[in-house]
Scaffold this motif. Structure first.
Motif, PDB file in Angstrom:
ATOM      1  N   VAL A 303      37.190  -4.615 -12.170  1.00  0.00           N
ATOM      2  CA  VAL A 303      36.280  -3.553 -12.585  1.00  0.00           C
ATOM      3  C   VAL A 303      34.863  -4.088 -12.440  1.00  0.00           C
ATOM      4  O   VAL A 303      34.563  -5.194 -12.879  1.00  0.00           O
ATOM      5  CB  VAL A 303      36.539  -3.096 -14.036  1.00  0.00           C
ATOM      6  CG1 VAL A 303      35.504  -2.059 -14.458  1.00  0.00           C
ATOM      7  CG2 VAL A 303      37.939  -2.518 -14.165  1.00  0.00           C
ATOM      8  N   ASP A 304      34.015  -3.325 -11.776  1.00  0.00           N
ATOM      9  CA  ASP A 304      32.650  -3.755 -11.479  1.00  0.00           C
ATOM     10  C   ASP A 304      31.708  -2.600 -11.793  1.00  0.00           C
ATOM     11  O   ASP A 304      32.139  -1.538 -12.267  1.00  0.00           O
ATOM     12  CB  ASP A 304      32.556  -4.139  -9.996  1.00  0.00           C
ATOM     13  CG  ASP A 304      31.347  -5.003  -9.680  1.00  0.00           C
ATOM     14  OD1 ASP A 304      30.497  -5.200 -10.573  1.00  0.00           O
ATOM     15  OD2 ASP A 304      31.254  -5.481  -8.532  1.00  0.00           O
ATOM     16  N   GLU A 305      30.416  -2.810 -11.557  1.00  0.00           N
ATOM     17  CA  GLU A 305      29.435  -1.741 -11.667  1.00  0.00           C
ATOM     18  C   GLU A 305      28.647  -1.654 -10.379  1.00  0.00           C
ATOM     19  O   GLU A 305      28.267  -2.674  -9.801  1.00  0.00           O
ATOM     20  CB  GLU A 305      28.459  -1.985 -12.832  1.00  0.00           C
ATOM     21  CG  GLU A 305      28.969  -1.514 -14.171  1.00  0.00           C
ATOM     22  CD  GLU A 305      27.863  -1.381 -15.200  1.00  0.00           C
ATOM     23  OE1 GLU A 305      26.708  -1.711 -14.863  1.00  0.00           O
ATOM     24  OE2 GLU A 305      28.155  -0.969 -16.326  1.00  0.00           O
ATOM     25  N   ILE A 306      28.415  -0.435  -9.915  1.00  0.00           N
ATOM     26  CA  ILE A 306      27.565  -0.186  -8.761  1.00  0.00           C
ATOM     27  C   ILE A 306      26.526   0.829  -9.184  1.00  0.00           C
ATOM     28  O   ILE A 306      26.859   1.945  -9.600  1.00  0.00           O
ATOM     29  CB  ILE A 306      28.374   0.353  -7.558  1.00  0.00           C
ATOM     30  CG1 ILE A 306      29.467  -0.644  -7.168  1.00  0.00           C
ATOM     31  CG2 ILE A 306      27.458   0.640  -6.377  1.00  0.00           C
ATOM     32  CD1 ILE A 306      30.427  -0.117  -6.121  1.00  0.00           C
ATOM     33  N   GLN A 307      25.254   0.413  -9.110  1.00  0.00           N
ATOM     34  CA  GLN A 307      24.165   1.294  -9.529  1.00  0.00           C
ATOM     35  C   GLN A 307      24.366   1.810 -10.950  1.00  0.00           C
ATOM     36  O   GLN A 307      24.085   2.970 -11.267  1.00  0.00           O
ATOM     37  CB  GLN A 307      24.023   2.471  -8.553  1.00  0.00           C
ATOM     38  CG  GLN A 307      23.795   2.052  -7.120  1.00  0.00           C
ATOM     39  CD  GLN A 307      22.469   1.334  -6.928  1.00  0.00           C
ATOM     40  OE1 GLN A 307      21.428   1.884  -7.191  1.00  0.00           O
ATOM     41  NE2 GLN A 307      22.523   0.095  -6.470  1.00  0.00           N
ATOM     42  N   GLY A 308      24.911   0.951 -11.817  1.00  0.00           N
ATOM     43  CA  GLY A 308      25.083   1.303 -13.218  1.00  0.00           C
ATOM     44  C   GLY A 308      26.309   2.133 -13.520  1.00  0.00           C
ATOM     45  O   GLY A 308      26.560   2.465 -14.687  1.00  0.00           O
ATOM     46  N   SER A 309      27.096   2.480 -12.501  1.00  0.00           N
ATOM     47  CA  SER A 309      28.309   3.281 -12.714  1.00  0.00           C
ATOM     48  C   SER A 309      29.544   2.408 -12.542  1.00  0.00           C
ATOM     49  O   SER A 309      29.613   1.606 -11.596  1.00  0.00           O
ATOM     50  CB  SER A 309      28.371   4.447 -11.722  1.00  0.00           C
ATOM     51  OG  SER A 309      27.300   5.334 -11.927  1.00  0.00           O
ATOM     52  N   PRO A 310      30.539   2.554 -13.438  1.00  0.00           N
ATOM     53  CA  PRO A 310      31.751   1.739 -13.315  1.00  0.00           C
ATOM     54  C   PRO A 310      32.503   2.041 -12.028  1.00  0.00           C
ATOM     55  O   PRO A 310      32.555   3.179 -11.561  1.00  0.00           O
ATOM     56  CB  PRO A 310      32.585   2.161 -14.538  1.00  0.00           C
ATOM     57  CG  PRO A 310      31.623   2.795 -15.473  1.00  0.00           C
ATOM     58  CD  PRO A 310      30.571   3.431 -14.611  1.00  0.00           C
TER      59      PRO A 310
END
Length: 354
Positions: A303-310
């Motif tokens: 699980v990561d974040e891209i541009q603040g979205s999970p």
């Protein structure tokens, strides 16, 4: 803000052979105040494309428009004036070793004939903006790599540009300094509403601060879109090659060799499930197991974040009837979760992976 229309660029071949194409059929629009990332491997044409924006590289064909002005139609004197609205920062800083930090930043204004008092009024706030007020009278040899790049950024902003071009600006920096420079660029983008176009061969750079992205391969744009969308659903093989290692979509070699590309006797399908937004933390696996009586053996996930979205990916081996597995895949797609069959587990994989 920036429009590239039908851009072609070819270079003459050595020895009188056929021209060598560098860019082919490039159509690209960058919005005002946007951070736009262009990624490609060495030789893909990304530096040529970036330098086409300010016409340091003249396209063989096509039109370049910046802020409504067609640069490709301007005579030389007007083009030089128009370039003042386009700043540029470089991988190796390009600072003058005999000039202080202040004098390096002041150079573009001196060349433009600006008076000393006005230069001082412009340069001092820029040094504060990039965090170098205390290095004002130092020389490049006395600075770290990150500090040199901050000087380069301040110099690029000296003429009050509307566009900032970044040519591999973090490639010569260590990871910690890279993060600091990217944070600075994002801050400048917010404060000044500055349009930033950056090229890189490291997609993590674009993941960190980019709004949109174009993927270049062989002088052509093979994929473009919002950063989150491209990371979540890469389509072209070149894009997947950049994205998969960063968001852990790929499988480690220890698991990849257990996959067969085609069904085999007693082989179970292996699914890659993509979670985005609120669904990134939803209990999908337990729900599918209960609803369809499936055993879902987890092989790999993150699980990561891209541009603040999970954003998350999970690779599972699905053990159950064909009907149940197909129903589970359909339910995932109905609920807007990405799912693809990436192969089939060879016999014994369940025990080995579990």
């Amino acid at each position: 803000m920036i429009k590239l229309q039908s851009i072609e660029k070819t270079y003459p071949a050595r020895g009188g052979g056929a021209p060598v194409p560098a860019l082919s059929g490039i159509d690209l629009t960058v919005g005002r105040g946007e951070i736009f990332g262009i990624i490609g491997r060495s030789g893909a044409g990304k530096s040529t494309l970036l330098r086409t924006i300010n016409l340091l590289e003249t396209p063989t064909a096509g039109r370049v428009l910046v802020d409504g002005v067609e640069l490709t139609a301007l005579p030389a004197a007007e083009l030089r004036a128009a370039r003042r609205s386009i700043g540029m920062i470089f991988q190796h800083f390009n600072l003058l070793s005999s000039r202080t930090v202040y004098d390096n930043v002041a150079l573009p204004l001196e060349l433009a004939g600006v008076r000393k008092a006005a230069i001082r009024q412009a340069v001092d706030p820029l040094l504060e903006l990039v965090g170098l007020t205390d290095k004002r009278d130092r020389y490049p040899a006395e600075l770290s790599g990150g500090q040199k790049q901050r000087v380069g950024i301040a110099r690029a902003l000296a003429n009050g540009p509307k566009v900032l071009l970044s040519d591999e600006a973090t490639s010569a920096l260590d990871p910690e300094t890279t993060g600091q420079i990217l944070e600075l660029l994002a801050d400048i983008n917010r404060r000044l509403s500055l349009t930033i176009v950056l090229i890189t061969h490291e997609i993590a750079v674009i993941k960190e601060i980019g709004h949109r992205i174009a993927v270049l391969d062989g002088g052509r744009i093979v994929e473009k879109g919002a950063v989150f969308d491209v990371f979540a659903h890469p389509v072209h093989a070149t894009t997947r090659g950049f994205v998969d290692p960063v968001v852990n979509r790929g499988l480690p070699d220890s698991l990849r060799h257990r996959l067969s590309p085609v069904p085999a006797p007693d082989a179970n399908p292996v699914l890659r499930i993509t979670f985005t937004g609120d669904r990134a933390t939803s209990p999908v696996i337990s729900m599918l197991s209960r609803k369809f009586n499936l055993d879902l053996n987890i092989w790999h996930g993150q699980v990561d974040e891209i541009q603040g979205s999970p954003f998350g990916t999970l690779v599972v081996e699905a053990v159950g009837t064909t009907t149940a597995i197909e129903a589970a895949i359909s339910l995932l797609r109905v609920n807007n979760l990405g799912v693809e069959v990436i192969g089939h587990a060879l016999p014994g994989s369940l025990r080995a992976a579990g």
